[in-house]
Structure formats: structure tokens, C-alpha cells
Design a protein around this motif. Sequence first.
Motif, mmCIF file in Angstrom:
data_model
loop_
_atom_site.group_PDB
_atom_site.id
_atom_site.type_symbol
_atom_site.label_atom_id
_atom_site.label_comp_id
_atom_site.label_asym_id
_atom_site.label_seq_id
_atom_site.Cartn_x
_atom_site.Cartn_y
_atom_site.Cartn_z
ATOM 1 N N ASN A 261 40.717 34.250 29.423
ATOM 2 C CA ASN A 261 40.111 34.167 30.743
ATOM 3 C C ASN A 261 40.057 32.716 31.183
ATOM 4 N N GLU A 262 40.299 32.488 32.473
ATOM 5 C CA GLU A 262 40.189 31.146 33.029
ATOM 6 C C GLU A 262 38.828 30.960 33.697
ATOM 7 N N VAL A 263 38.662 29.870 34.426
ATOM 8 C CA VAL A 263 37.352 29.486 34.956
ATOM 9 C C VAL A 263 36.823 30.460 36.004
ATOM 10 N N ALA A 264 37.669 30.827 36.970
ATOM 11 C CA ALA A 264 37.200 31.641 38.092
ATOM 12 C C ALA A 264 37.123 33.116 37.715
ATOM 13 N N PRO A 265 36.234 33.886 38.361
ATOM 14 C CA PRO A 265 36.225 35.338 38.137
ATOM 15 C C PRO A 265 37.600 35.918 38.451
ATOM 16 N N ALA A 266 38.068 36.833 37.627
ATOM 17 C CA ALA A 266 39.361 37.516 37.798
ATOM 18 C C ALA A 266 40.558 36.621 37.517
ATOM 19 N N GLN A 267 40.332 35.418 36.987
ATOM 20 C CA GLN A 267 41.428 34.484 36.720
ATOM 21 C C GLN A 267 41.726 34.427 35.224
ATOM 22 N N HIS A 268 43.018 34.322 34.887
ATOM 23 C CA HIS A 268 43.452 34.361 33.491
ATOM 24 C C HIS A 268 44.611 33.394 33.274
ATOM 25 N N GLU A 269 44.995 33.224 32.012
ATOM 26 C CA GLU A 269 46.106 32.318 31.697
ATOM 27 C C GLU A 269 46.953 32.870 30.564
ATOM 28 N N PRO A 683 35.311 44.855 58.412
ATOM 29 C CA PRO A 683 36.511 45.694 58.274
ATOM 30 C C PRO A 683 37.389 45.426 57.053
ATOM 31 N N VAL A 684 37.120 44.363 56.300
ATOM 32 C CA VAL A 684 37.988 44.040 55.159
ATOM 33 C C VAL A 684 37.142 43.830 53.908
ATOM 34 N N PRO A 685 37.700 44.060 52.723
ATOM 35 C CA PRO A 685 36.966 43.788 51.479
ATOM 36 C C PRO A 685 36.525 42.323 51.400
ATOM 37 N N THR A 686 35.312 42.098 50.930
ATOM 38 C CA THR A 686 34.774 40.747 50.815
ATOM 39 C C THR A 686 35.200 40.095 49.503
ATOM 40 N N TYR A 687 34.861 38.814 49.367
ATOM 41 C CA TYR A 687 35.160 38.114 48.109
ATOM 42 C C TYR A 687 34.499 38.806 46.918
ATOM 43 N N GLY A 688 33.266 39.258 47.114
ATOM 44 C CA GLY A 688 32.591 39.966 46.029
ATOM 45 C C GLY A 688 33.328 41.230 45.644
ATOM 46 N N ASP A 689 33.807 41.970 46.670
ATOM 47 C CA ASP A 689 34.575 43.188 46.408
ATOM 48 C C ASP A 689 35.838 42.876 45.604
ATOM 49 N N ILE A 690 36.494 41.770 45.955
ATOM 50 C CA ILE A 690 37.801 41.448 45.369
ATOM 51 C C ILE A 690 37.665 40.861 43.965
ATOM 52 N N LEU A 691 36.837 39.825 43.839
ATOM 53 C CA LEU A 691 36.773 39.078 42.582
ATOM 54 C C LEU A 691 36.164 39.880 41.439
ATOM 55 N N PHE A 692 35.357 40.868 41.781
ATOM 56 C CA PHE A 692 34.731 41.674 40.737
ATOM 57 C C PHE A 692 35.203 43.122 40.808
ATOM 58 N N SER A 693 36.445 43.310 41.306
ATOM 59 C CA SER A 693 36.983 44.663 41.492
ATOM 60 C C SER A 693 37.490 45.281 40.202
ATOM 61 N N VAL A 694 37.887 44.459 39.260
ATOM 62 C CA VAL A 694 38.412 44.967 37.988
ATOM 63 C C VAL A 694 37.262 45.034 36.993
ATOM 64 N N LYS A 695 36.893 46.242 36.640
ATOM 65 C CA LYS A 695 35.733 46.442 35.762
ATOM 66 C C LYS A 695 36.144 46.420 34.295
#
Length: 695
Positions: A261-269, A683-695
Amino acid sequence: MDVTAIFGSMVFNDAVMKQRLSKSTYSDLIKCIEEDKSLTMSIASEVAAAMKDWAIEHGCTHFCHWFQPMTGVTAEKHDAFISPAKGGGVITEFSGKELIKGEPDASSFPSGGLRATFEARGYTAWDPTSYAFIKDATLCIPTAFCSYGGQALDKKTPLLRSMQAIDLQARRVLRLFGKNVAKVTATVGPEQEYFLIDQNVYAGRKDLIYTGRTLIGAPPPKGQEMEDHYFGVIKTRVSEFMKDLDTELWKLGIYAKTKHNEVAPAQHELAPVFTSANIATDHNQLTMEVMKKTAARHGMVCLLHEKPFKGVNGSGKHDNWSLSTDSGENLLDPGSTPEDNAQFLLFLSAVIKAVDEYQDLLRTAVASAGNDHRLGAGEAPPAIVSIFLGEELDGILRAIAEDRPYSKRAGCEVEVGVKVLPHFPKDTTDRNRTSPFAFTGNKFEFRMLGSNASIAGPNIILNTIVSESLSQFCERLESADDFISEVTAIIKDTVINHGRIIFNGNNYSDKWLVEAKKRGLHNLASTPEALPHFKDERNIEVFEKHRVFTREEVITRTEIMLDNYCKSVHIEALTLAEMLKQDIMPAVSSYIGAFAKSACDAKKLIQDIDLTVQQEQLSTLNKLYADAYRGTQELDNAIKSTEKIVELEAKALSYRNKVIVAMEQVREATDKLESIVGSKFWPVPTYGDILFSVK
């Protein structure tokens, strides 16, 4: 899973060639590769037949010449192995001629004006130094791509030329040290960062679909503040993706080694083991493609944009570069004897001199519309190129420059005289993660690359400019009366004349920007400022001298890169304008209407109700709505006026100074609206929706 059994199973590698080619053909082929000689048709024909049989046994029906045009991605034209046979049937054929050369239509690939659209002929030529492989039931043959007139239209051709240049000049130096090596190879290990998000939220964002990054988006309540994602426990769904990714990459002979896992939520290396610059480039292009396909199978989308989300770390690609001989000697390893140290410090000096003299070229190598959002944002190095050496190594070089003894921190003094150079252990200082070009024990880590970039460009430039330094050193050494004295003099001159490029402090600090300016270092903050330097006369001269690019190729590539920048920002601007007009503004209008109606209904029910707060909220909403509306109009006007500009350098600057500024201004109002508009209306998914979408 037996990794050793599957590794390279989809690659026509050395082991397969040994098994399927005659001893004489195999020997001749290897000799051609190692000595950079042309293949005869008889060799090519036997190799082609063996490739075809092997590919068909693995379920292939087609072959393609796989190449890397100036689009930044790969290209392939598929042909079936079939040929007509008597009686209406078919036979499978694949000739040596088809292996060696293809003729894809080149008219629609970027050429920077090298040819007109009606001049369509282009050629692909087999690169036998990179193994053929099977992908999607197709035999893929790595190739170079050139025009009918012989000009390079791809990234592989100049990379191979630059590798020849560094090989030639490095071997010149080694001969002076009494070493007769057969080959010196530029080696690379590219670390690849990426984001994984759920397909469902991705599908709800036009900006991600069209541009790869979010053009609007308020920060979520939780981002990367807790620092809990970096090296954290990998989520099950992501872990399953990573396992499949490793398997697919190993089948293709790609040395996938490290994942986390990298620094940001949903980020990897993902990081691979080192290999030659050419193969590393091929493998990295494949890695990015396989990442996307594997993510899709897991219901996710892999984002490779340099800055998909504002306010959280973007993604880079660290290019770990070194030089190795055919015997396995790393020329950037300090060594353990005075002679080896002299050799190491000479090669090190060549890198220092090259990076200082060609800062602008290295900056152009990482310039892109996406990377402009990442460089200097406190998460990646600034746009200023500098070198980190560490306290120990820097101290040794300074001591040589000042003709004084060098005292190690442990108290063991080592004399640094005219002829005696010290031994020192590697890894004696901490790493500097803020440096754009850091020495890390036995290699340099070029940290300015964006995650979406091909690593070909930076390595072409590194190979070329270091070749130039080595060439100049050789001219001095080959005529020197006292070899070691001249080596010491070269090291001393390098530190004195190019020591300004060495900085071991915090590159993220504002103080460094001031200090760098005092030192006279380039600060090419944006792509439009950087790219024109690619065709500066002195840069053209170094490319021509080492036969990496012709003058024509340099000028046309500058045009291609500028045009790509303009098109990228143009698409982003049009996407943002469409989202505002079709999605955001109607949604905000509906929310204002519903909010106002609610207030009116309350007033009807309770005549003396105090609606001051509601009125203030409506006033704020209306002002932001008006700001967003006017901002959209200003954005439209900026796009129209910029598109009228014909000259590319001026057009790129207009996109940077007008269009992007208009985009940022309208985004400010839109992000404020997102933070106060009801979630059911947005009308669009928010950052919270996107960055924490993968459970």
C-alpha cells in the motif's frame, strides 16, 4: 503455485530458443544479438518457424508486431498465421520476412510533421534483444517503428541508440582502467504507483473516464492524514488482484518483486527486479496494460494518472538507473579497492556533470500535463533538478576538490591525496525521499517521473548525457601523462564546476527554491516552459553527436510533446465544461429550488417563523451558483481563444495560463457547492465514495 514453473511460460525466451532452434542457428542468433549484427534471412526463417509452432501450441492464431509509438502507449496490428491452400483450405505460415519487418499504416500516428497524412508507409523492425511473448492468444514481437524515410517514430529506436552510445563510451573508460569488457548495459528498475477504485464509482465520473483524473471534488472528511494506509494491511479484494497480477506478469517473464500500500487511500505500488533499460521499458509498458486488464476482472479500475485526486498524493514512477558490465560488475557500486574507487568516482562524476549540464533535458523527460499537478506539490520533488549524494559521499568529493584529508565519522582518517582515493561503505547515510535524483548505494533513483509515463524518454536522456560526460573524460584521460592524477583532476573539476547540482537537504522546502535560484539552477515549473528546451541547439548537438536523434527527430518530437500537452488540457477543459453544464449546474439548481420551496412551505405553515439562516444559505448557494455559471462561461471563452492560436509553444502557454487558470477558478466554486449541496442531489460520486470504494 510453482512460480518457477510458470515464470516466462508465455515468453519465447532463451530456454525455448535453445530447445527449438538448431545449435548453429541458436549460436548465430545469440552472436547477432550480442555483437549488434544484422540477421541473415536463413536465421530469421528458422526462428520464425519455431516461433509459429510454439505460439500455435499455446493457442495462438495471430501474430503482431508490438511497438511503442509517440502516443505513449503500445500499438499492435494483428495478422493470422493462415495462408490459402488448394481446395479452399488454409495452412499456417509465418516467414522470416514477416518476423523481421512489418508495414503498419503510419499515417495516424504522431509524427510532428515528419510526413504528410497521405505518406502512410511505416515499418516495424524486429528487436531480437527483447523476447517475443504471448498476450491474448497472440504472438507479440517487440519491434522498432520508423517512417518510410527511416526517421524514428517510436520510443524504442532512440532508446536502443542511446544504449549503444553509453556502451561505447563506458567501455572506452574501462579500457583505460585495464578492463576489456564486451558490453556495458544501462539497467533500470522502475517502481510503479497506481490507484485501484471500484468500477461502479468510476462509471459515474465523466472526468475519470475521459481524462483519467477528477476535475472537481471536495476533500473527504478522512484522507491520508492518519498515515494508516502506507504499508498497511492489504485489503482482501486488492490482495486477490495483486496475486493475479503477479501471476500474469510472471508468465510474461516480468520480474514483479515488491507490492504494498502507498500513502494515499486506494493507492498501491509494484516494483520489479532490475533488467536492461530496453527490456525494462517493454516490461513496464506491459505491466501498465496488465494492471488495467487484471483490475477489470476484479470489478475495479486501475488509475495510472499522475494526479487523479486533488489533495491526496499523486502517483510517480521511480526510475532506478545504473550501469553494469556483461560480467555483472555494477559501475556505480563503490567497490572495495582504491582502483575500483577511482573508477566508481569517475563514473559518479560523469553523472554529476551530465545532470548539471543538461538539467533542462531531464526536466523535459518528465514533462506532461498530468505531472505538472504532482511536481512540487509537497508529495514529489519540485521541478528543479538536483542530486542527493549523502553526507559520506559528498564529503569525499568535497575533500578531493579541496585537496585535504577526508575524515570518516567513525574517526578513522583516510588520506585523499593526488593518487590515493578512499574506500567507503555504501548506505552510510539516510535516504532523501524529497530529492529528484538520489544516489541510493549503487544506483541513482530518478523520482520525477509520472506514473503514466513511458520510462523510455528519461532513460534515453540519461544514457545520452552520461555518454557525453564519459566521452569528454576519455579525451582528457587518453592523452594524459599520469592517468590516476588526471582521474583525480577530473573529479576535482567536476565538484568545483558542477557541485551546485548537489543538494542533500529538504527539496520540499521553500528555502530550497530560493537557494536553487542563487545557484543558477533551472526552475521550469510547467510543461510549456520546459518542452521548448528539448530543441535547444546544445541539446540537438549532444543527440546528434551520439547518434540518438537527428536534428529533424528532435524538432518533431518537441512538436509532438507540445501538441500532446495541448490536446490533454483541451480534453480536460471540454470535459469539465460538459460536467458543469449537464450535471453540476442542473443538480445545484434543483437543490436550490427544493431548498427554497421547503422554506416557503415552512413560511405558509408558520407565519412568524424566522428564516434568516435559510435565507443566508440560499444567498450563499446562489452566489456560488453564479460564480460557477460565470466561471463556465470564462472557461468556454478561454478554450475558444486558445484553440485559435496556431503556433504550438504559444498555444501551450495559453492553455497553461488561461485555460487551466479558468478550470481552477470554476473548480473552486464547484467544490464549495459540493460541500453544502445535499448528497441526494449531488450528481457524481464524491472523493469519499471513490477513495474508499474498494472494501
